[in-house]
Design a protein around this motif. Structure first.
Motif, PDB file in Angstrom:
ATOM      1  N   ASP A 121     -42.293   1.572 -35.979  1.00 41.92           N
ATOM      2  CA  ASP A 121     -42.679   1.779 -34.750  1.00 41.92           C
ATOM      3  C   ASP A 121     -41.611   1.874 -33.788  1.00 41.92           C
ATOM      4  O   ASP A 121     -41.089   0.633 -33.381  1.00 41.92           O
ATOM      5  CB  ASP A 121     -43.597   0.805 -34.682  1.00 41.92           C
ATOM      6  N   GLY A 122     -41.097   3.140 -33.551  1.00 44.87           N
ATOM      7  CA  GLY A 122     -39.683   2.982 -32.572  1.00 44.87           C
ATOM      8  C   GLY A 122     -38.851   2.705 -33.639  1.00 44.87           C
ATOM      9  O   GLY A 122     -38.563   2.968 -34.597  1.00 44.87           O
ATOM     10  N   SER A 123     -38.021   1.452 -32.964  1.00 42.89           N
ATOM     11  CA  SER A 123     -37.027   1.007 -33.789  1.00 42.89           C
ATOM     12  C   SER A 123     -37.464  -0.324 -34.560  1.00 42.89           C
ATOM     13  O   SER A 123     -36.446  -0.841 -35.226  1.00 42.89           O
ATOM     14  CB  SER A 123     -35.653   0.638 -33.111  1.00 42.89           C
ATOM     15  N   TRP A 124     -38.486  -0.512 -34.549  1.00 42.97           N
ATOM     16  CA  TRP A 124     -39.170  -1.846 -35.372  1.00 42.97           C
ATOM     17  C   TRP A 124     -39.305  -1.246 -36.695  1.00 42.97           C
ATOM     18  O   TRP A 124     -40.220  -0.392 -37.098  1.00 42.97           O
ATOM     19  CB  TRP A 124     -40.453  -2.441 -34.591  1.00 42.97           C
ATOM     20  N   LEU A 125     -38.765  -1.898 -37.748  1.00 43.78           N
ATOM     21  CA  LEU A 125     -39.014  -1.560 -39.157  1.00 43.78           C
ATOM     22  C   LEU A 125     -39.894  -2.568 -39.556  1.00 43.78           C
ATOM     23  O   LEU A 125     -39.928  -3.782 -39.667  1.00 43.78           O
ATOM     24  CB  LEU A 125     -37.781  -1.628 -39.856  1.00 43.78           C
ATOM     25  N   VAL A 126     -41.342  -1.979 -40.142  1.00 52.44           N
ATOM     26  CA  VAL A 126     -42.205  -2.825 -40.541  1.00 52.44           C
ATOM     27  C   VAL A 126     -42.274  -2.551 -42.057  1.00 52.44           C
ATOM     28  O   VAL A 126     -42.356  -1.578 -42.582  1.00 52.44           O
ATOM     29  CB  VAL A 126     -43.596  -2.262 -40.077  1.00 52.44           C
ATOM     30  N   ARG A 127     -42.049  -3.818 -42.788  1.00 53.23           N
ATOM     31  CA  ARG A 127     -41.971  -3.806 -44.210  1.00 53.23           C
ATOM     32  C   ARG A 127     -43.212  -4.464 -44.791  1.00 53.23           C
ATOM     33  O   ARG A 127     -43.494  -5.811 -44.386  1.00 53.23           O
ATOM     34  CB  ARG A 127     -40.777  -4.384 -44.721  1.00 53.23           C
ATOM     35  N   LEU A 128     -44.114  -3.964 -45.776  1.00 53.66           N
ATOM     36  CA  LEU A 128     -45.010  -4.515 -46.409  1.00 53.66           C
ATOM     37  C   LEU A 128     -45.115  -4.149 -47.759  1.00 53.66           C
ATOM     38  O   LEU A 128     -44.927  -3.370 -48.364  1.00 53.66           O
ATOM     39  CB  LEU A 128     -46.333  -3.912 -45.774  1.00 53.66           C
ATOM     40  N   ASP A 183     -33.207  -2.988 -32.485  1.00 49.21           N
ATOM     41  CA  ASP A 183     -32.626  -2.501 -31.183  1.00 49.21           C
ATOM     42  C   ASP A 183     -33.132  -3.460 -30.222  1.00 49.21           C
ATOM     43  O   ASP A 183     -33.962  -3.458 -29.785  1.00 49.21           O
ATOM     44  CB  ASP A 183     -32.982  -0.858 -31.050  1.00 49.21           C
ATOM     45  N   PRO A 184     -31.773  -4.219 -29.745  1.00 50.07           N
ATOM     46  CA  PRO A 184     -32.113  -4.988 -28.566  1.00 50.07           C
ATOM     47  C   PRO A 184     -32.759  -4.409 -27.178  1.00 50.07           C
ATOM     48  O   PRO A 184     -33.297  -5.132 -26.362  1.00 50.07           O
ATOM     49  CB  PRO A 184     -30.947  -5.748 -28.261  1.00 50.07           C
ATOM     50  N   SER A 185     -32.701  -3.106 -27.192  1.00 50.95           N
ATOM     51  CA  SER A 185     -33.287  -2.593 -25.989  1.00 50.95           C
ATOM     52  C   SER A 185     -34.674  -1.847 -26.234  1.00 50.95           C
ATOM     53  O   SER A 185     -35.143  -1.450 -25.038  1.00 50.95           O
ATOM     54  CB  SER A 185     -32.281  -1.362 -25.437  1.00 50.95           C
ATOM     55  N   ASP A 186     -35.223  -1.980 -27.342  1.00 49.38           N
ATOM     56  CA  ASP A 186     -36.449  -1.386 -27.614  1.00 49.38           C
ATOM     57  C   ASP A 186     -37.598  -2.645 -27.637  1.00 49.38           C
ATOM     58  O   ASP A 186     -37.819  -3.341 -28.363  1.00 49.38           O
ATOM     59  CB  ASP A 186     -36.532  -0.891 -28.991  1.00 49.38           C
ATOM     60  N   TYR A 187     -38.011  -2.841 -26.287  1.00 50.73           N
ATOM     61  CA  TYR A 187     -38.877  -3.998 -25.924  1.00 50.73           C
ATOM     62  C   TYR A 187     -40.097  -3.265 -25.121  1.00 50.73           C
ATOM     63  O   TYR A 187     -40.804  -4.168 -24.360  1.00 50.73           O
ATOM     64  CB  TYR A 187     -38.063  -5.018 -25.035  1.00 50.73           C
ATOM     65  N   ARG A 188     -40.524  -2.151 -25.117  1.00 51.49           N
ATOM     66  CA  ARG A 188     -41.475  -1.639 -24.517  1.00 51.49           C
ATOM     67  C   ARG A 188     -42.975  -2.007 -25.251  1.00 51.49           C
ATOM     68  O   ARG A 188     -42.987  -1.879 -26.490  1.00 51.49           O
ATOM     69  CB  ARG A 188     -41.572  -0.051 -24.498  1.00 51.49           C
ATOM     70  N   ASP A 189     -44.036  -2.297 -24.503  1.00 51.64           N
ATOM     71  CA  ASP A 189     -45.306  -2.590 -24.993  1.00 51.64           C
ATOM     72  C   ASP A 189     -45.306  -3.320 -26.104  1.00 51.64           C
ATOM     73  O   ASP A 189     -45.849  -3.390 -27.107  1.00 51.64           O
ATOM     74  CB  ASP A 189     -45.894  -1.215 -25.435  1.00 51.64           C
ATOM     75  N   ILE A 190     -44.636  -4.639 -26.023  1.00 49.65           N
ATOM     76  CA  ILE A 190     -44.500  -5.612 -27.114  1.00 49.65           C
ATOM     77  C   ILE A 190     -45.956  -5.854 -27.658  1.00 49.65           C
ATOM     78  O   ILE A 190     -45.911  -6.033 -28.867  1.00 49.65           O
ATOM     79  CB  ILE A 190     -43.576  -6.921 -26.488  1.00 49.65           C
ATOM     80  N   PRO A 193     -30.161 -11.179 -34.565  1.00 47.00           N
ATOM     81  CA  PRO A 193     -29.487 -11.038 -33.052  1.00 47.00           C
ATOM     82  C   PRO A 193     -29.875  -9.685 -32.783  1.00 47.00           C
ATOM     83  O   PRO A 193     -29.642  -9.501 -31.447  1.00 47.00           O
ATOM     84  CB  PRO A 193     -27.984 -11.111 -33.652  1.00 47.00           C
ATOM     85  N   LEU A 194     -30.582  -8.639 -33.488  1.00 45.65           N
ATOM     86  CA  LEU A 194     -31.188  -7.221 -33.123  1.00 45.65           C
ATOM     87  C   LEU A 194     -32.325  -7.375 -32.598  1.00 45.65           C
ATOM     88  O   LEU A 194     -32.473  -6.621 -31.899  1.00 45.65           O
ATOM     89  CB  LEU A 194     -31.049  -6.258 -34.417  1.00 45.65           C
ATOM     90  N   THR A 195     -33.025  -8.708 -32.636  1.00 42.11           N
ATOM     91  CA  THR A 195     -34.337  -8.731 -31.817  1.00 42.11           C
ATOM     92  C   THR A 195     -34.032  -8.605 -30.217  1.00 42.11           C
ATOM     93  O   THR A 195     -33.355  -9.677 -29.712  1.00 42.11           O
ATOM     94  CB  THR A 195     -35.174  -9.950 -32.054  1.00 42.11           C
ATOM     95  N   PRO A 196     -34.906  -7.785 -29.490  1.00 45.59           N
ATOM     96  CA  PRO A 196     -34.860  -7.859 -27.925  1.00 45.59           C
ATOM     97  C   PRO A 196     -35.221  -9.213 -27.578  1.00 45.59           C
ATOM     98  O   PRO A 196     -36.294  -9.800 -27.886  1.00 45.59           O
ATOM     99  CB  PRO A 196     -35.858  -6.806 -27.592  1.00 45.59           C
TER     100      PRO A 196
END
Length: 268
Positions: free
Chosen positions: A43-50, A66-73, A97-100
């Protein structure tokens, strides 16, 4: 919300004054390959693992990269929560440390507790002289390794199939190390994943009955020696922050901290 030591619940301290984000990104990438989830999407640069049927937090988590990917959290977390529910899991975020910062602030404000604090350590193998030979060779029997790992870790034998499935899904080269005693059976295990110039030490466990007898040192040496002979230049591993005995073993071998991470989940 604060932790017992008074820091914000989502606070992740590091030994270094500044974290090298390119190093974090690379170790995160090899870590995902070394312990693959059965279902992965972005989802964007969020990697979702299940991974349905497996309780591992590493296999069931949202991993912002990506620390800069924080839209529509809030919207994206709600979407992820529905996917987690479909897999029978609780929404969990792996905060590195990569979490926005904005995402961390959102979780803090929402009262998400932190748990599973862990360290990522690394070792330059070029600085170690392992010689040319191998005292211990990896085993080929994945089922035998899985039985030993579950026995030593005192884990549910019913999870054997899931563990075998994960190991068989690892694409980089692997080395399965198993130490056994004729009288007491399996004493120690280690899974080494060789990925280009990096080697991950996974599933490292030593039976309680033989701890503080040098078994852990011998197992770690065998694992690192194999990785070096396969061409790895650096070894890495992840260890829970409260596992003082393991951390002492790794630091004795020369491992140093690269970064830390923690898991966050909504309050039930």
């Amino acid at each position: 919300m604060t932790s017992k030591d008074g820091r914000p619940d989502g606070h992740v301290e590091t030994e270094a004054m500044a974290v090298n984000l390119p190093s974090v990104r690379r170790l995160e990438a090899v870590g995902f390959r070394a312990w693959p989830a059965s279902s992965v999407y972005y989802d964007g640069s969020w990697l979702v693992r299940l991974t349905a049927g497996h309780a591992s937090k590493r296999l069931n988590s949202v991993n912002p990269l990506d620390p800069s990917d924080y839209r529509d959290i809030a919207i994206r977390l709600d979407k992820a929560a529905r996917r987690f529910t479909e897999h029978g899991c609780v929404l969990t975020v792996r905060q590195t440390p990569l979490t926005p910062p904005q995402m961390i602030a959102h979780m803090d404000k929402s009262g998400w507790p932190a748990f599973g604090r862990s360290l990522v350590l690394a070792l330059d193998l070029a600085e170690r002289d392992f010689g040319d030979g191998m005292d211990h060779l990896p085993v080929k029997d994945v089922a035998r390794f899985a039985d030993a790992r579950l026995l030593i870790g005192k884990e549910d034998p019913e999870s054997k199939a899931a563990l075998i499935g994960i190991i068989n899904a690892i694409k980089p080269e692997t080395g399965l190390f198993l130490f056994e005693d004729r009288d007491i059976g399996p004493t120690a295990v280690s899974l080494v994943v060789h990925d280009n110039d990096l080697a991950g030490i996974m599933q490292f466990a030593v039976a309680e009955s033989v701890r503080r007898q040098g078994v852990g040192d011998a197992l770690l040496d065998a694992s690192l020696r194999w990785a070096r002979l396969r061409g790895a230049k650096k070894a890495w591993l992840q260890v829970e922050a409260d596992n003082e005995a393991a951390i002492a073993l790794y630091r004795k071998a020369g491992f140093t901290e690269v970064y830390r991470y923690v898991y966050r989940a909504p309050k039930v």
